[in-house]
Design a protein around this motif. Structure first.
Motif, PDB file in Angstrom:
ATOM      1  N   HIS A 136      17.853   9.829  -4.625  1.00 43.27           N
ATOM      2  CA  HIS A 136      16.681   8.811  -4.891  1.00 43.27           C
ATOM      3  C   HIS A 136      15.438   9.841  -5.238  1.00 43.27           C
ATOM      4  N   GLN A 137      15.355  10.727  -4.025  1.00 39.58           N
ATOM      5  CA  GLN A 137      14.081  11.530  -4.448  1.00 39.58           C
ATOM      6  C   GLN A 137      14.034  12.270  -5.617  1.00 39.58           C
ATOM      7  N   GLN A 138      15.259  12.794  -5.935  1.00 41.40           N
ATOM      8  CA  GLN A 138      15.241  13.513  -7.297  1.00 41.40           C
ATOM      9  C   GLN A 138      14.950  12.750  -8.485  1.00 41.40           C
ATOM     10  N   ARG A 139      15.666  11.474  -8.507  1.00 41.14           N
ATOM     11  CA  ARG A 139      15.419  10.602  -9.572  1.00 41.14           C
ATOM     12  C   ARG A 139      13.921  10.223  -9.698  1.00 41.14           C
ATOM     13  N   GLN A 140      13.234   9.750  -8.649  1.00 38.09           N
ATOM     14  CA  GLN A 140      11.921   9.539  -8.415  1.00 38.09           C
ATOM     15  C   GLN A 140      10.840  10.533  -8.968  1.00 38.09           C
ATOM     16  N   GLN A 141      11.413  11.789  -8.492  1.00 32.31           N
ATOM     17  CA  GLN A 141      10.474  13.092  -9.200  1.00 32.31           C
ATOM     18  C   GLN A 141      10.657  13.319 -10.549  1.00 32.31           C
ATOM     19  N   LYS A 142      11.690  13.050 -10.933  1.00 32.73           N
ATOM     20  CA  LYS A 142      11.844  12.904 -12.575  1.00 32.73           C
ATOM     21  C   LYS A 142      10.854  11.810 -13.034  1.00 32.73           C
ATOM     22  N   ILE A 143      10.872  10.575 -12.481  1.00 31.58           N
ATOM     23  CA  ILE A 143      10.027   9.726 -13.200  1.00 31.58           C
ATOM     24  C   ILE A 143       8.635  10.014 -13.052  1.00 31.58           C
ATOM     25  N   LYS A 144       8.271  10.593 -11.898  1.00 35.50           N
ATOM     26  CA  LYS A 144       6.882  11.080 -11.440  1.00 35.50           C
ATOM     27  C   LYS A 144       6.450  12.015 -12.568  1.00 35.50           C
TER      28      LYS A 144
ATOM     29  N   ALA B 248       0.785  -1.151  -0.108  1.00 32.64           N
ATOM     30  CA  ALA B 248      -0.042   0.066   0.093  1.00 32.64           C
ATOM     31  C   ALA B 248       0.942   1.313  -0.063  1.00 32.64           C
ATOM     32  N   THR B 249       2.226   1.275  -0.515  1.00 33.20           N
ATOM     33  CA  THR B 249       2.847   2.411  -0.600  1.00 33.20           C
ATOM     34  C   THR B 249       2.635   3.176  -1.971  1.00 33.20           C
ATOM     35  N   GLY B 250       1.931   2.535  -2.880  1.00 34.45           N
ATOM     36  CA  GLY B 250       2.094   2.868  -4.353  1.00 34.45           C
ATOM     37  C   GLY B 250       3.617   2.912  -4.905  1.00 34.45           C
ATOM     38  N   PHE B 251       3.665   3.466  -6.069  1.00 36.91           N
ATOM     39  CA  PHE B 251       4.797   3.364  -6.749  1.00 36.91           C
ATOM     40  C   PHE B 251       5.919   4.109  -6.367  1.00 36.91           C
ATOM     41  N   THR B 252       7.286   3.732  -6.488  1.00 34.96           N
ATOM     42  CA  THR B 252       8.443   4.513  -5.985  1.00 34.96           C
ATOM     43  C   THR B 252       8.440   5.904  -6.182  1.00 34.96           C
ATOM     44  N   TRP B 253       7.905   6.278  -7.509  1.00 33.75           N
ATOM     45  CA  TRP B 253       7.822   7.823  -7.940  1.00 33.75           C
ATOM     46  C   TRP B 253       6.643   8.319  -7.014  1.00 33.75           C
ATOM     47  N   GLU B 254       5.950   7.794  -6.424  1.00 31.45           N
ATOM     48  CA  GLU B 254       4.638   8.406  -5.674  1.00 31.45           C
ATOM     49  C   GLU B 254       5.527   8.715  -4.359  1.00 31.45           C
ATOM     50  N   THR B 255       6.056   7.616  -3.564  1.00 37.12           N
ATOM     51  CA  THR B 255       6.653   7.677  -2.190  1.00 37.12           C
ATOM     52  C   THR B 255       7.902   8.630  -2.109  1.00 37.12           C
ATOM     53  N   GLN B 256       8.832   8.433  -3.164  1.00 33.78           N
ATOM     54  CA  GLN B 256      10.000   9.184  -3.437  1.00 33.78           C
ATOM     55  C   GLN B 256      10.948   8.941  -1.949  1.00 33.78           C
ATOM     56  N   ASN B 257      10.724   7.912  -1.284  1.00 38.71           N
ATOM     57  CA  ASN B 257      11.559   7.651   0.169  1.00 38.71           C
ATOM     58  C   ASN B 257      11.881   6.147  -0.076  1.00 38.71           C
ATOM     59  N   LYS B 258      12.854   5.991  -0.478  1.00 38.00           N
ATOM     60  CA  LYS B 258      13.486   4.710  -0.198  1.00 38.00           C
ATOM     61  C   LYS B 258      13.382   4.034   1.057  1.00 38.00           C
ATOM     62  N   ALA B 259      13.866   4.466   1.984  1.00 45.18           N
ATOM     63  CA  ALA B 259      14.033   3.928   3.379  1.00 45.18           C
ATOM     64  C   ALA B 259      12.647   3.474   3.862  1.00 45.18           C
ATOM     65  N   ALA B 260      11.627   4.285   3.739  1.00 46.90           N
ATOM     66  CA  ALA B 260      10.165   3.894   3.993  1.00 46.90           C
ATOM     67  C   ALA B 260       9.647   2.850   3.203  1.00 46.90           C
ATOM     68  N   ASP B 261      10.169   2.765   1.709  1.00 41.42           N
ATOM     69  CA  ASP B 261       9.671   1.966   0.934  1.00 41.42           C
ATOM     70  C   ASP B 261      10.200   0.555   1.383  1.00 41.42           C
ATOM     71  N   ILE B 262      11.614   0.504   1.705  1.00 40.18           N
ATOM     72  CA  ILE B 262      12.292  -0.538   2.168  1.00 40.18           C
ATOM     73  C   ILE B 262      11.502  -1.127   3.384  1.00 40.18           C
ATOM     74  N   ALA B 263      11.255  -0.471   4.278  1.00 39.54           N
ATOM     75  CA  ALA B 263      10.656  -0.686   5.519  1.00 39.54           C
ATOM     76  C   ALA B 263       9.280  -1.297   5.104  1.00 39.54           C
TER      77      ALA B 263
END
Lengths: 205, 205
Positions: free
Chosen positions: B15-23, A97-112
């Protein structure tokens, strides 16, 4: 009997002979395939229909009274038609339920979040009351290194003998493909989205 | 702040910058895709998961309260898990119920059965109350010349504007692929059946 009727009869005889030969071959193959056990099925590739095929199999199993469970990685922060329906039949859903990585933009939270969801998967993969586990979009968790590949392989290898596991997602890791019994690759020939068609309720989600 | 923490922060920023571009790219694509209409979806190829994907989509649509119907060619003289489940939710099933050609071994009877089943399909394809029609295994009816290709194409072209049509089966005819909005080809990488595993209830039917 007229010539025309004779010709029709001869054609039907030839058809029957051909079909009898095919039947013989099919029956031989079926006679050889007598092993029954839980399978690992991978549905990968870049085309539409991977998760949908996984959910179709869960619907099929549920329709026969088997206990199926669904673990959804990435997806799941929006309403899903298949979840609405399958939950009514007792299918357990564990959703990252996090959505796509480009929505969360937070790698640590995604991994958790991936690891919490994986804990649900390990519980289900150890439960003999569960006949089928769909690990929807699992492949990305491996390619992003959010989950440890060896942990995933061990949990699948040590599951109950009768339990089926279905793994979906693009670019499935070679080692998961090697351990799988059945692997299908869904290739995109064309997709309406690229022609300007919106993702639609009931069709795409 | 320690050097290690700085490094973690920099990695998270990147990570956030990359994901923002993808978004941004994803959002642009979504903004362009605003057309909503009934689609023609073809799921073809020699791999496992074509019908299952079709049934998964029917389950999805049904879960959102859409009216879906299923027309099954060839298959259908045995119990199907997905039919058990979907019928409970009001999905209409029209089934040719002859089994495979090598079971019937009677071409004239197969053609007659195909045409009776196609009459159900044309009724559904003309019904504005139906949101989705799955034409399961239709492709074989075209390649065997049991149904007329132009009749099939006309019925699909003249359906209600909002109605989705899903066609499954191997070797889909080129003209159906041309008229489709989305086409996926499911390729067999490996299949448990060839390793001696029996078709299993809940997984294969």
């Amino acid at each position: 009997m007229t010539n025309e009727k004779h010709a029709v009869n001869r054609e039907q005889q030839r058809h029957q002979q051909r079909q009898q030969k095919i039947k013989q071959k099919v029956d031989e193959k079926i006679a050889k395939a007598q092993d029954e056990r839980g399978l690992v099925i991978v549905i990968t590739g870049n085309g539409k229909g991977k998760s949908t095929s996984g959910f179709g199999t869960v619907a099929r199993a549920t329709g026969h009274g088997l206990n199926a469970a669904v673990v959804q990685f990435i997806k799941g922060n929006w309403e899903c038609g298949e979840a609405n329906l399958l939950k009514q039949h007792g299918v357990e859903f564990c959703v990252m339920a996090t959505g796509f990585t480009w929505e969360t933009q937070n790698k640590a939270a995604d991994i958790a979040a991936a690891q919490i969801t994986w804990a649900d998967a390990t519980r289900l993969l150890a439960d003999p009351d569960i006949d089928m586990v769909l690990l929807d979009e699992l492949t990305y968790m491996i390619s992003y290194h959010y989950l440890d590949l060896d942990d995933v392989i061990n949990a699948i290898n040590n599951r109950p003998h009768h339990q089926h596991v279905i793994i979906t997602g693009r670019s499935c890791h070679r080692r998961l493909i090697e351990m799988a019994d059945t692997v299908s690759e869904v290739q995109e020939i064309k997709h309406a989205f690229h022609s300007g068609v919106k993702a639609q309720k009931g069709l795409d989600w």
